[in-house]
Design a protein around this motif. Structure first.
Motif, PDB file in Angstrom:
ATOM      1  N   LEU A  30      -0.728  54.131  42.893  1.00 30.52           N
ATOM      2  CA  LEU A  30       0.261  55.109  43.352  1.00 30.52           C
ATOM      3  C   LEU A  30      -0.406  56.365  43.903  1.00 30.52           C
ATOM      4  O   LEU A  30       0.006  56.884  44.948  1.00 30.52           O
ATOM      5  CB  LEU A  30       1.208  55.470  42.208  1.00 30.52           C
ATOM      6  N   GLU A  31      -1.442  56.860  43.221  1.00 33.99           N
ATOM      7  CA  GLU A  31      -2.109  58.077  43.689  1.00 33.99           C
ATOM      8  C   GLU A  31      -2.722  57.879  45.071  1.00 33.99           C
ATOM      9  O   GLU A  31      -2.642  58.759  45.931  1.00 33.99           O
ATOM     10  CB  GLU A  31      -3.173  58.517  42.685  1.00 33.99           C
ATOM     11  N   GLN A  32      -3.336  56.721  45.276  1.00 32.25           N
ATOM     12  CA  GLN A  32      -3.924  56.429  46.581  1.00 32.25           C
ATOM     13  C   GLN A  32      -2.841  56.405  47.655  1.00 32.25           C
ATOM     14  O   GLN A  32      -3.007  56.993  48.738  1.00 32.25           O
ATOM     15  CB  GLN A  32      -4.636  55.077  46.546  1.00 32.25           C
ATOM     16  N   LYS A  33      -1.713  55.750  47.369  1.00 37.63           N
ATOM     17  CA  LYS A  33      -0.633  55.657  48.347  1.00 37.63           C
ATOM     18  C   LYS A  33      -0.004  57.022  48.611  1.00 37.63           C
ATOM     19  O   LYS A  33       0.410  57.318  49.740  1.00 37.63           O
ATOM     20  CB  LYS A  33       0.416  54.645  47.865  1.00 37.63           C
ATOM     21  N   GLN A  34       0.054  57.855  47.588  1.00 42.79           N
ATOM     22  CA  GLN A  34       0.586  59.201  47.781  1.00 42.79           C
ATOM     23  C   GLN A  34      -0.323  60.026  48.691  1.00 42.79           C
ATOM     24  O   GLN A  34       0.149  60.769  49.553  1.00 42.79           O
ATOM     25  CB  GLN A  34       0.764  59.894  46.424  1.00 42.79           C
ATOM     26  N   LYS A  35      -1.626  59.885  48.520  1.00 50.18           N
ATOM     27  CA  LYS A  35      -2.576  60.614  49.364  1.00 50.18           C
ATOM     28  C   LYS A  35      -2.478  60.161  50.818  1.00 50.18           C
ATOM     29  O   LYS A  35      -2.655  60.957  51.747  1.00 50.18           O
ATOM     30  CB  LYS A  35      -4.004  60.407  48.850  1.00 50.18           C
ATOM     31  N   GLU A  36      -2.189  58.867  51.009  1.00 53.85           N
ATOM     32  CA  GLU A  36      -2.072  58.325  52.362  1.00 53.85           C
ATOM     33  C   GLU A  36      -0.688  58.545  52.953  1.00 53.85           C
ATOM     34  O   GLU A  36      -0.449  58.239  54.117  1.00 53.85           O
ATOM     35  CB  GLU A  36      -2.405  56.833  52.356  1.00 53.85           C
ATOM     36  N   GLY A  37       0.245  59.066  52.123  1.00 57.29           N
ATOM     37  CA  GLY A  37       1.603  59.324  52.599  1.00 57.29           C
ATOM     38  C   GLY A  37       2.450  58.092  52.780  1.00 57.29           C
ATOM     39  O   GLY A  37       3.417  58.094  53.556  1.00 57.29           O
ATOM     40  N   ILE A  38       2.121  57.003  52.055  1.00 60.00           N
ATOM     41  CA  ILE A  38       2.873  55.751  52.215  1.00 60.00           C
ATOM     42  C   ILE A  38       3.521  55.309  50.904  1.00 60.00           C
ATOM     43  O   ILE A  38       4.023  54.182  50.812  1.00 60.00           O
ATOM     44  CB  ILE A  38       1.961  54.621  52.752  1.00 60.00           C
ATOM     45  N   ALA A  39       3.523  56.188  49.893  1.00 57.79           N
ATOM     46  CA  ALA A  39       4.130  55.834  48.606  1.00 57.79           C
ATOM     47  C   ALA A  39       5.635  56.028  48.662  1.00 57.79           C
ATOM     48  O   ALA A  39       6.168  56.774  49.500  1.00 57.79           O
ATOM     49  CB  ALA A  39       3.539  56.697  47.496  1.00 57.79           C
ATOM     50  N   GLU A  40       6.335  55.332  47.759  1.00 53.91           N
ATOM     51  CA  GLU A  40       7.767  55.548  47.617  1.00 53.91           C
ATOM     52  C   GLU A  40       8.026  56.985  47.164  1.00 53.91           C
ATOM     53  O   GLU A  40       7.219  57.578  46.443  1.00 53.91           O
ATOM     54  CB  GLU A  40       8.346  54.591  46.576  1.00 53.91           C
ATOM     55  N   ALA A  41       9.143  57.542  47.606  1.00 54.95           N
ATOM     56  CA  ALA A  41       9.489  58.914  47.220  1.00 54.95           C
ATOM     57  C   ALA A  41       9.766  59.002  45.725  1.00 54.95           C
ATOM     58  O   ALA A  41      10.007  57.998  45.059  1.00 54.95           O
ATOM     59  CB  ALA A  41      10.727  59.366  48.008  1.00 54.95           C
ATOM     60  N   ARG A  42       9.694  60.219  45.200  1.00 55.25           N
ATOM     61  CA  ARG A  42       9.997  60.504  43.792  1.00 55.25           C
ATOM     62  C   ARG A  42       9.112  59.714  42.823  1.00 55.25           C
ATOM     63  O   ARG A  42       9.547  59.312  41.748  1.00 55.25           O
ATOM     64  CB  ARG A  42      11.477  60.217  43.475  1.00 55.25           C
ATOM     65  N   GLY A  43       7.861  59.482  43.231  1.00 57.56           N
ATOM     66  CA  GLY A  43       6.944  58.760  42.356  1.00 57.56           C
ATOM     67  C   GLY A  43       7.355  57.329  42.097  1.00 57.56           C
ATOM     68  O   GLY A  43       6.969  56.735  41.094  1.00 57.56           O
ATOM     69  N   GLY A  44       8.128  56.761  43.022  1.00 57.03           N
ATOM     70  CA  GLY A  44       8.551  55.374  42.874  1.00 57.03           C
ATOM     71  C   GLY A  44       9.910  55.208  42.213  1.00 57.03           C
ATOM     72  O   GLY A  44      10.402  54.081  42.093  1.00 57.03           O
ATOM     73  N   ARG A  45      10.537  56.305  41.766  1.00 57.08           N
ATOM     74  CA  ARG A  45      11.864  56.214  41.166  1.00 57.08           C
ATOM     75  C   ARG A  45      12.898  55.949  42.265  1.00 57.08           C
ATOM     76  O   ARG A  45      12.920  56.628  43.277  1.00 57.08           O
ATOM     77  CB  ARG A  45      12.214  57.492  40.407  1.00 57.08           C
ATOM     78  N   ARG A  46      13.730  54.949  42.048  1.00 58.89           N
ATOM     79  CA  ARG A  46      14.663  54.504  43.075  1.00 58.89           C
ATOM     80  C   ARG A  46      16.013  55.187  42.928  1.00 58.89           C
ATOM     81  O   ARG A  46      16.492  55.422  41.820  1.00 58.89           O
ATOM     82  CB  ARG A  46      14.851  52.987  42.973  1.00 58.89           C
TER      83      ARG A  46
END
Length: 263
Positions: free
Chosen positions: A86-102
Motif C-alpha cells: 500500500l505504501e508503495q502504491k500511495q507514493k506512486e499515486g495509484i492506491a485506492e483512496a482512503r487507505g483502501g477503505r471502500r
C-alpha cells in the motif's frame, strides 16, 4: 420461551437452510454487523457499512449462510489484496483512496448484481433460484478476480499494457491496463473463489467452472471498457464504480445463460 435444545435446533436449521427468508436474515445480519463493526470499518467507510448491510441481508435471505460466507470471503480477501504494498502504491499515486477503505460506490460496484440475483431469487422470478445462485457466485467471483488482478498488478506488475489495440505499454495503475502478474493472480483468485463456493454447496463443480469462465470474460470486458470508453469525452458518467457494476452484471448474466443452456 424455548429451551436451549430447541434454540440450538433452530439455529442449526437456520445455518443449513439454503434460503432462510428475510426476517431471520435481517436479524442475523444485524447481529453480525454489530459484533464485527470494528473489522468492517477497516475496509469500509461508515456509509459503505450501511449499504453493505443491505447487501449482506439480501444475500443471507436468498442464499443462506453459504452465500453469506462468500460475501464475507470477498470482503476479507478483497480488503487484504488492496493493502498489498500500500505504501508503495500511495507514493506512486495509484492506491485506492482512503487507505483502501471502500465507500458506497464501491459497495454497489461490487454487489449490485449479487443483490439483484438475491431479490429475484426471493421473489421467485424465472429462471429460478438455482440459476440466480449461480449468477450471484459468478458476480463476486468476477469482482474478486478484478480486484486481485488490479492490486497485484499495481504492486508487482513489471510490464503493463493497454487492453485495446495497439496494446501500448503504459505505467502501472493506468485505467484499462493489464499485466501478466495481475492477470494470473486474478485468474487464480476466481478459481479459488469458485472452488470455495462449490465446497460451501452454493454450486457444483460444473457450476464453479461456469463461474470462473464468466469471471474471465467479464473482467476482460471491464478492462476493454475502461481502456476504450471510461473517462473519454461524453462518457464522464462512466466512473470506475459504474464500470465495475457493468462487469459484475455481465458475469452474472453469462453464468445464468450458460447454466440454463447446460442444464
Amino acid at each position: 420461551p424455548p429451551g436451549f435444545e430447541e434454540t440450538l435446533a433452530r439455529f442449526s436449521g437456520f445455518l443449513v437452510d439454503p434460503s432462510p427468508g428475510v426476517v431471520p436474515a435481517v436479524a442475523a445480519n444485524t447481529a453480525v454487523f454489530a459484533g464485527g463493526i470494528g473489522v468492517l470499518l477497516r475496509g469500509l467507510t461508515w456509509p459503505g457499512v450501511v449499504n453493505a448491510w443491505f447487501l449482506g441481508a439480501a444475500s443471507l435471505a436468498a442464499f443462506g449462510a453459504g452465500g453469506y460466507a462468500l460475501v464475507c470471503l470477498y470482503f476479507v480477501f478483497g480488503s487484504a489484496v488492496t493493502k498489498i504494498k500500500l505504501e508503495q502504491k500511495q507514493k506512486e499515486g495509484i492506491a485506492e483512496a482512503r487507505g483502501g477503505r471502500r465507500g458506497v460506490g464501491s459497495v454497489w460496484g461490487s454487489g449490485l448484481a449479487g443483490v439483484c440475483c438475491a431479490i429475484a431469487a426471493v421473489a421467485g422470478l424465472p429462471p429460478g433460484p438455482d440459476l440466480y445462485r449461480l449468477g450471484f457466485v459468478a458476480s463476486f467471483c468476477s469482482k474478486l478476480s478484478d480486484t486481485t488482478a488490479s492490486e497485484v498488478g499495481k504492486a508487482y506488475g513489471k510490464t503493463t499494457y493497454m487492453s485495446t489495440p495497439p496494446f501500448t505499454r503504459v505505467p502501472r495503475g493506468t485505467e484499462g491496463a493489464v499485466s501478466l502478474e495481475g492477470t494470473l493472480a486474478g485468474v487464480a483468485a476466481s478459481l479459488f473463489f469458485a472452488g470455495v463456493a462449490a465446497g460451501l454447496g452454493q454450486t457444483d463443480f460444473k457450476g464453479a467452472a461456469i463461474c470462473a469462465f464468466a469471471a474471465f470474460v467479464a473482467t476482460t470486458f471491464e478492462s476493454w471498457l475502461g481502456a476504450s470508453t471510461q473517462g473519454k469525452k461524453g462518457f464522464e458518467w462512466l466512473t470506475n464504480d459504474v464500470v465495475n457494476a457493468a462487469q459484475i452484471v455481465v458475469a452474472a448474466a453469462i453464468a445464468v445463460a450458460v447454466g440454463a443452456a447446460t442444464r
